[in-house]
Design a protein around this motif. Structure first.
Motif, short mmCIF file in Angstrom:
data_model
loop_
_atom_site.label_atom_id
_atom_site.label_comp_id
_atom_site.label_asym_id
_atom_site.label_seq_id
_atom_site.Cartn_x
_atom_site.Cartn_y
_atom_site.Cartn_z
N HIS A 154 -32.29 44.96 -1.43
CA HIS A 154 -31.14 44.21 -1.94
C HIS A 154 -30.55 45.05 -3.08
O HIS A 154 -31.19 45.22 -4.11
CB HIS A 154 -31.56 42.83 -2.44
N THR A 155 -29.36 45.60 -2.87
CA THR A 155 -28.78 46.53 -3.83
C THR A 155 -28.14 45.80 -5.00
O THR A 155 -27.85 44.61 -4.93
CB THR A 155 -27.73 47.43 -3.17
N VAL A 156 -27.88 46.54 -6.08
CA VAL A 156 -27.29 45.97 -7.29
C VAL A 156 -25.88 45.42 -7.00
O VAL A 156 -25.43 44.51 -7.68
CB VAL A 156 -27.29 47.01 -8.45
N GLU B 142 -27.41 43.87 1.57
CA GLU B 142 -28.74 43.76 2.16
C GLU B 142 -28.89 44.92 3.12
O GLU B 142 -28.21 44.97 4.14
CB GLU B 142 -28.90 42.42 2.90
N CYS B 143 -29.75 45.87 2.78
CA CYS B 143 -29.87 47.11 3.55
C CYS B 143 -31.25 47.27 4.18
O CYS B 143 -32.24 46.77 3.66
CB CYS B 143 -29.64 48.32 2.64
N LYS B 144 -31.26 47.98 5.28
CA LYS B 144 -32.49 48.53 5.84
C LYS B 144 -32.53 49.95 5.28
O LYS B 144 -31.63 50.76 5.54
CB LYS B 144 -32.44 48.57 7.36
N THR B 145 -33.55 50.25 4.49
CA THR B 145 -33.61 51.52 3.77
C THR B 145 -34.86 52.30 4.14
O THR B 145 -35.91 51.71 4.39
CB THR B 145 -33.59 51.24 2.24
N TRP C 233 -26.43 49.05 6.61
CA TRP C 233 -26.05 47.65 6.60
C TRP C 233 -24.75 47.49 7.37
O TRP C 233 -23.88 48.36 7.34
CB TRP C 233 -25.89 47.13 5.15
N ASP C 234 -24.60 46.40 8.09
CA ASP C 234 -23.36 46.06 8.79
C ASP C 234 -22.75 47.24 9.54
O ASP C 234 -21.53 47.44 9.53
CB ASP C 234 -22.31 45.50 7.81
N GLY C 235 -23.57 48.06 10.20
CA GLY C 235 -23.06 49.20 10.94
C GLY C 235 -22.61 50.37 10.07
O GLY C 235 -22.00 51.32 10.56
N LYS C 236 -22.90 50.30 8.77
CA LYS C 236 -22.51 51.35 7.83
C LYS C 236 -23.76 52.06 7.31
O LYS C 236 -24.86 51.53 7.42
CB LYS C 236 -21.73 50.75 6.65
N GLN C 237 -23.55 53.23 6.70
CA GLN C 237 -24.68 53.99 6.16
C GLN C 237 -24.23 54.80 4.95
O GLN C 237 -23.17 55.41 4.96
CB GLN C 237 -25.21 54.93 7.24
N THR C 238 -25.05 54.78 3.90
CA THR C 238 -24.84 55.65 2.75
C THR C 238 -26.12 56.42 2.47
O THR C 238 -27.21 55.94 2.78
CB THR C 238 -24.37 54.86 1.50
#
Length: 133
Positions: free
Chosen positions: A73-75, A79-82, A97-102
């Motif tokens: 859970h980022t700041v 809500e990410c799978k990391t 998350w949501d089809g995106k990636q950083t």
């Protein structure tokens, strides 16, 4: 991995506002994110890594093992799978998350911790200095 452990204070930040904007972070949160100088604390306990970000705005903590996916859970309330891996002496953290990636890449250069954040074609580099006790 040992070289990353310790307490690191932010001393320089390049293009962070554009990175946050690209992520969809609200204007108010970006204003705070641009002025705070967080400290990153990295601890190692066997295979377990603790990464804390401490600031006057909000503190976060993630606990993980290298190469094992976990929920983050980022700041900025994503809500990410990391997953975090050690690749060529760099700590590579990938958030999805949501089809995106950083991607967040931490590396040690000239006794500084460089954090390179990349999302789409926006890149931000944040530089941290090790705090001595």
């Amino acid at each position: 991995m040992e070289e990353f452990t310790g307490s690191w204070r932010l001393i320089d930040s390049q293009n962070f506002d554009n990175y946050m904007r690209e992520l969809g972070v609200s204007f108010a949160t970006r204003q705070v994110g641009n002025v705070i100088k967080p400290t990153t604390v990295i601890k190692l306990d066997g295979d377990k890594v603790t990464l804390q970000t401490v600031s006057t705005f909000r503190n976060t903590e993630i606990n993980f093992e290298l190469d094992k996916q976990f929920n983050e859970h980022t700041v900025d309330d994503r809500e990410c799978k990391t997953i975090v891996s050690l690749e060529g002496g760099k700590l590579v953290q990938v958030q999805k998350w949501d089809g995106k990636q950083t991607t967040l890449i931490r590396e040690i250069k000239d006794d500084k911790l460089l954090l390179t954040l990349t999302f789409n074609d926006v890149v931000s580099v944040r530089t941290y200095e090790k705090e001595t006790l």
